[in-house]
Structure formats: C-alpha cells, structure tokens
Design a protein around this motif. Structure first.
Motif, PDB file in Angstrom:
ATOM      1  N   SER A 286       0.920  -1.040   0.070  1.00 32.80           N
ATOM      2  CA  SER A 286       0.126   0.024   0.075  1.00 32.80           C
ATOM      3  C   SER A 286       0.970   1.378   0.055  1.00 32.80           C
ATOM      4  CB  SER A 286      -1.172  -0.008   1.203  1.00 32.80           C
ATOM      5  OG  SER A 286      -1.914   0.873   1.330  1.00 32.80           O
ATOM      6  N   ALA A 293      -7.080   2.670   2.011  1.00 32.66           N
ATOM      7  CA  ALA A 293      -7.339   2.624   0.725  1.00 32.66           C
ATOM      8  C   ALA A 293      -7.569   3.871  -0.017  1.00 32.66           C
ATOM      9  CB  ALA A 293      -8.303   1.213   0.190  1.00 32.66           C
ATOM     10  N   GLY A 339      -1.705  -7.633  -7.072  1.00 27.15           N
ATOM     11  CA  GLY A 339      -2.202  -6.627  -6.785  1.00 27.15           C
ATOM     12  C   GLY A 339      -1.901  -5.600  -5.617  1.00 27.15           C
ATOM     13  N   ASN A 357     -11.171   0.608  -3.106  1.00 28.94           N
ATOM     14  CA  ASN A 357     -10.619   0.698  -4.419  1.00 28.94           C
ATOM     15  C   ASN A 357     -10.783   2.075  -5.026  1.00 28.94           C
ATOM     16  OD1 ASN A 357     -10.233  -0.138  -7.220  1.00 28.94           O
ATOM     17  ND2 ASN A 357     -10.071  -2.336  -6.325  1.00 28.94           N
ATOM     18  N   ASP A 361      -5.767   2.561  -7.534  1.00 29.97           N
ATOM     19  CA  ASP A 361      -5.645   0.959  -7.752  1.00 29.97           C
ATOM     20  C   ASP A 361      -6.064   0.791  -9.446  1.00 29.97           C
ATOM     21  OD1 ASP A 361      -5.809  -0.190  -4.970  1.00 29.97           O
ATOM     22  OD2 ASP A 361      -7.252   1.212  -4.852  1.00 29.97           O
ATOM     23  N   GLN A 392      -7.904  -6.353  -4.070  1.00 33.04           N
ATOM     24  CA  GLN A 392      -7.943  -5.482  -5.096  1.00 33.04           C
ATOM     25  C   GLN A 392      -9.075  -6.145  -6.094  1.00 33.04           C
ATOM     26  OE1 GLN A 392      -4.452  -4.248  -7.445  1.00 33.04           O
ATOM     27  NE2 GLN A 392      -5.990  -2.649  -8.704  1.00 33.04           N
ATOM     28  N   THR A 407     -10.718  -0.751 -10.649  1.00 35.38           N
ATOM     29  CA  THR A 407      -9.982  -1.733 -11.100  1.00 35.38           C
ATOM     30  C   THR A 407     -10.960  -2.506 -12.207  1.00 35.38           C
ATOM     31  OG1 THR A 407      -8.710  -2.002  -9.115  1.00 35.38           O
ATOM     32  CG2 THR A 407      -8.957  -3.854 -10.516  1.00 35.38           C
TER      33      THR A 407
END
Ligand code: AHR
Length: 533
Positions: A286, A293, A339, A357, A361, A392, A407
C-alpha cells in the motif's frame, strides 16, 4: 525534466523492455539495465512509436484471469448466496455479480485459494449440502466454513461466467491420493470409484479442467517448505495427476514470493521439465505513510505506484532464470496472485481483507496489465487478487447492493488485448518526480486484434500533470481513432454504495490525427485505451 526510453516487444535482436534515463536537457543517455542503442533527441516531447507490422507474440487471454478464495466475503456473502436466498441467483450463485463479470470476458478463475487451498479437503465439499461437514478456516479469521460451495458449485460458477476453471490442490496438509482422486472425480468419463461418486452427486458428464496448481505458497502458508523439499514434493504429486478422457492437464508448480529468485532457480533446476507453469506472486503493498485505501496523500500515491512498477523487474529476473533452464519458453510464468494490499476498511474483520479501491488502484491495474502484456513471451497467466470483496476486487457488495470498482473498469477497458498480438513499442516519456525520487510517468502496451484494429493502453501516473504524447505508426497508416478514459478529480476518488459512479470510463477525445501522426493529451492520473483503425 528527465526522460526515459522504453522499448518493448521484439525489435531486431534486442528484446523485452529496456530503459534509458535521459538526463536534464537530454545531453546524455545512461543505460539502466542493459546496453541498448536508443537515441536521445533534443526535443522535450513524450513520443511513442508503434511497430504495427512487427507483432510476434500473442497476449494470452489468461493474463486477464481472476482469483476467488474462501476468504472473507469473496465466496460466502459474495458469489454464493445459496439457493434459498431472496437475492436473485442461479443455483445459489448471485446473478448480478455474474452479469457484471461476464462483461470482462473473464478467461480463467483460480480457486479455492490461496492459503485456503492447502487446508481444503475437497471431499468435504461434495454431495448433499446438508450432509457436508463443516471446517474451520484457520487462515482467514477462524470462521466456520460449511462447505456449501464446493467442486460442483465452483464448476457451475465457471460455466455461468463462461471461463476456464483453475483448481489449486492441497499439498501442505493433503495427500497425493486426495489430489489424484480430485482429478479423477472431475475429469474421468469411464467407470471408477471417483467418477461413479460424481455421478451419484448428480453430474454424469465429466468436466474439462486443464489448469491444476500443485499447492499454493508452499514457502509460506502452504507448509513453510524449502525449495528443495517442495521441488521433490512437486515431482511426487504431479506424477499422479493423470490425463483422463482427453483432458490434458497443465500442471502449475508453486512459484516464488516476489523477488525470491533462489526459489525459481531450484524449482526450475529440479522440476522444470515436469511442469507446465510456475506461479510467482507479487503484491505491491500500500502507501508509505498511510495504508488506507482511500485516505492517503501524494507520498502514498507515489510509493504505491513505484512498488507496482517493480513487478517488471521481478518478471524479468524470474524469466532470466527460466530462460536458462527452458530456453524454448515451454514453461509459462503464471502470476496467479498480484495486486494492491491496503489496510482493511474500518470496522471490518482484519482477516477478511476487505478494502476499498480508488483511481490509484486503477493505475496499479493498468500498469501491471501493460507489463504483463509486454512480457507475454513468458507470462501466460495472471490472476488479480481477488474478484469480489477481497483485496483489489472488481466488485464490492453490501447485502443486495453491488458496486463496480475502478479496477473493474480497467479490466473492462483492457479486454481488447485478450488474444491479440503484442505490438512492439518505443516510448520516450518524462518522469514523474516526487521529493527527489522519480518513476516514469507514462506506461504503455499495444496490440493488434484479429480484425486488424490496434489498441493502445496508456497510463499517466502523474497525479498533477497532463501529458502530451506524439504517436507514430510504422508499418501502417492510422485513419480512425476512438478512445475511452478512466480518471478522477482527486487521487483518492472511489466508488461507494451511495455514489457508485464517481469513477467510471468516459469517451476520450483529447487527440488529433493529422497525416498519420496522432497527438494525444493524457489527463493526469488516467488510464486511456485508444482504438486505431
Ligand atoms: O490473496 C490472499 C492471500 O495472499 C492468499 O491466500 C495467499 O496465497 C497470499 O499470501
């Protein structure tokens, strides 16, 4: 301004990706990894040359593969709601999820894990559901697993999605006999104890299941083995996995964790001739300061994308070892877990790995897929972790609600590359610099499909600056261009159950085609896919 040159695909005798850093004012070129003959020009433009007539390797559709584990709410509370659920379902599998995923043309789905695979005993997941024994999912939250989603349900899911199944067998806590019998149960069309058991459970015809993983992460959760020990176990287990009834198995050995090249060296040396594929895993973590996130700053944006780009070096170094033992590239590199891995959403079970996400991402996905495409001479499969509600994900659910993540949109936009021929490219692009460090701002791959249409997928990793790019085509004349873009106003933009459409693709028209040269302006923090005819 610093510029780098990347060449991808096969050009003359040079191959793969090479990079040059062109220093300020472009007075010198310094090879980063190997000696190349790239020229620096004096211009400060981003330029892209596409060799439309030099395509050689096909981008295996399985690079756009997925992964669904018995973890958190991926299977239970995700795909599987059960036949009696008020939510619309087909034989217990949630319809809206299947409908959304069908739009991605998912080629292959890996199951049941992950770490779960090495404690899963498949016989507990067949027969009448009410008779199936429960187990404890010790890796993922010590929750009780009722085994209601088993072999038949998974293969039904694959049929509903229209994809190939990829089953990962249990080496860590299972037996050779157990894995051997699983293959027989699923694929044998004659009379045998396992095939008869399958018939008793309602399935007369065998299924075709080509892809079999022989254990998962056996250097870690799959048994903490040394490569020498696992290589011997791989040889033993794989011996008994048979090709029944015309079903030819593609046997996949457990690959390395990230940059553990010693694992690949030993596996290729000791068992390379007995495997069809080997599966390194790479998670790019991350941010740097924040692992959230959706709550992060530019420092985290930069760090995350820098780490995501590292997958290229990892692929190239594993490929170099594979080339030593398998120069004809018979063995596929199957990156069957990859991911971003953020901190779980506040208030959720830390072992359920439920994360949001964002547009960041989307860029991780876009650049990783470009890198897989550009290495399709060796990379034959990749499976993003994971499809629904875990890491992800493509899809997040909240009871009956469902949202598509950024994504998801990248996978939908990039599906045009599936089974297309990779086109070599030469990209000369500016760096994105942050606090004294730099990464290439632009990232690209290009392909030509069966109809002759070309697709170029481009990522602009710079969160603040748009990028002007001049594209030239060699071996063809570009006549018609169209495009789509995924971008957002802020670096943390994401879709929520309240506002599900904050990040979604739009028509892209910020380009001009003149005398065969295409001038494009890529917005900051964007993924763009162009179609050229
Ligand atoms: O995808 C989540 C976990 O990450 C998988 O179970 C394991 O293989 C990996 O460490």
């Amino acid at each position: 301004m610093r510029y780098r040159v990347f060449r991808t695909g096969l050009l003359g005798t040079a191959k793969k990706t090479v990079a040059l850093v062109v220093t300020a004012l472009l007075v010198a070129c310094a090879p980063l990894s190997r000696s190349v003959h790239a020229q620096s020009s004096e211009s400060s433009e981003n330029t892209l040359v596409i060799h439309a007539d030099k395509g050689k390797d096909t981008i295996n559709r399985n690079i756009y593969g997925h992964f669904a584990e018995h973890l958190g709410r991926c299977i239970y509370g995700g795909f599987w709601v059960g036949e009696d659920s008020p939510m619309p379902n087909t034989r217990g599998i949630r319809n809206d999820i299947v409908q959304a995923l069908r739009k991605l043309n998912i080629p292959v789905l890996r199951w049941p894990g992950g770490c779960f695979a090495d404690e899963y005993h498949w016989k507990d997941g067949i027969g009448p559901r009410e008779n199936r024994p429960a187990m404890v999912n010790t890796h993922w939250g010590m929750v009780t697993e009722n085994n209601h989603f088993g072999t038949h349900e998974f293969l039904d899911l694959c049929e509903q999605l229209g994809c190939e199944p990829y089953i990962c067998g249990n080496v860590g806590s299972g037996t050779v006999l157990e894995m051997q019998q699983w293959v027989e149960y699923i694929t044998f069309d004659g009379r045998s104890p396992m095939a008869d058991l399958r018939r008793m459970n309602g399935r007369n015809e065998p299924w075709k299941v080509r892809y079999w993983g022989v254990g998962n992460e056996n250097w870690g959760c799959g048994g903490n083995m040394r490569p020498e020990y696992y290589a011997d176990l791989y040889r033993r287990f794989s011996t008994y996995l048979r090709n029944f009834s015309g079903n030819r198995l593609y046997k996949i050995a457990c690959g390395a964790s990230g940059a553990n090249y010693q694992w690949t060296e030993v596996l290729m040396r000791e068992a390379g001739r007995r495997m069809n594929g080997i599966s390194p895993h790479y998670y790019c973590g991350s941010g740097k300061k924040s692992r959230s996130a959706t709550r992060f700053g530019e420092v985290d944006w930069f760090a995350q994308l820098q780490r995501a780009l590292r997958i290229e070096e990892i692929i190239e170094k594993h490929a170099e070892i594979m080339d030593k033992y398998d120069p004809r590239k018979r063995v596929g590199m199957m990156v069957d877990e990859w991911g971003a891995w953020h901190r779980v959403e506040p208030g959720t079970n830390p072992r359920f790995l439920y994360q949001q996400n964002s547009i960041r991402d989307a860029l991780v996905a876009g650049l990783s897929l470009n890198i897989f495409n550009n290495h399709c001479d060796r990379v034959k499969m990749a499976n993003i972790a994971q499809t629904v509600n875990v890491l992800q994900a493509m899809i997040l659910t909240q009871q009956e609600k469902m949202i598509l993540t950024p994504t998801y949109h990248v996978f939908e936009m990039y599906k045009v590359h599936q089974d297309a021929v990779l086109l070599p490219t030469e990209l000369r692009g500016a760096d994105y610099e942050y606090e004294g460090e730099a990464i290439p701002a632009l990232n690209v791959s290009a392909s030509k499909d069966r109809s002759g249409a070309m697709h170029i997928s481009l990522c602009n990793l710079d969160p603040k600056r748009a990028a002007d790019l001049v594209c030239e085509f060699q071996g063809t004349t570009a006549r018609k261009v169209s495009g789509r873009v995924l971008t957002a106003d802020t670096i943390t933009a994401h879709n929520t159950f309240e506002e599900p459409d904050t990040v979604q693709p739009a028509v892209f028209d910020d380009f001009k085609l003149k005398a065969g040269t295409l001038n494009v302006t890529l917005p900051s923090k964007s993924v763009v896919v162009l179609e050229i005819k």
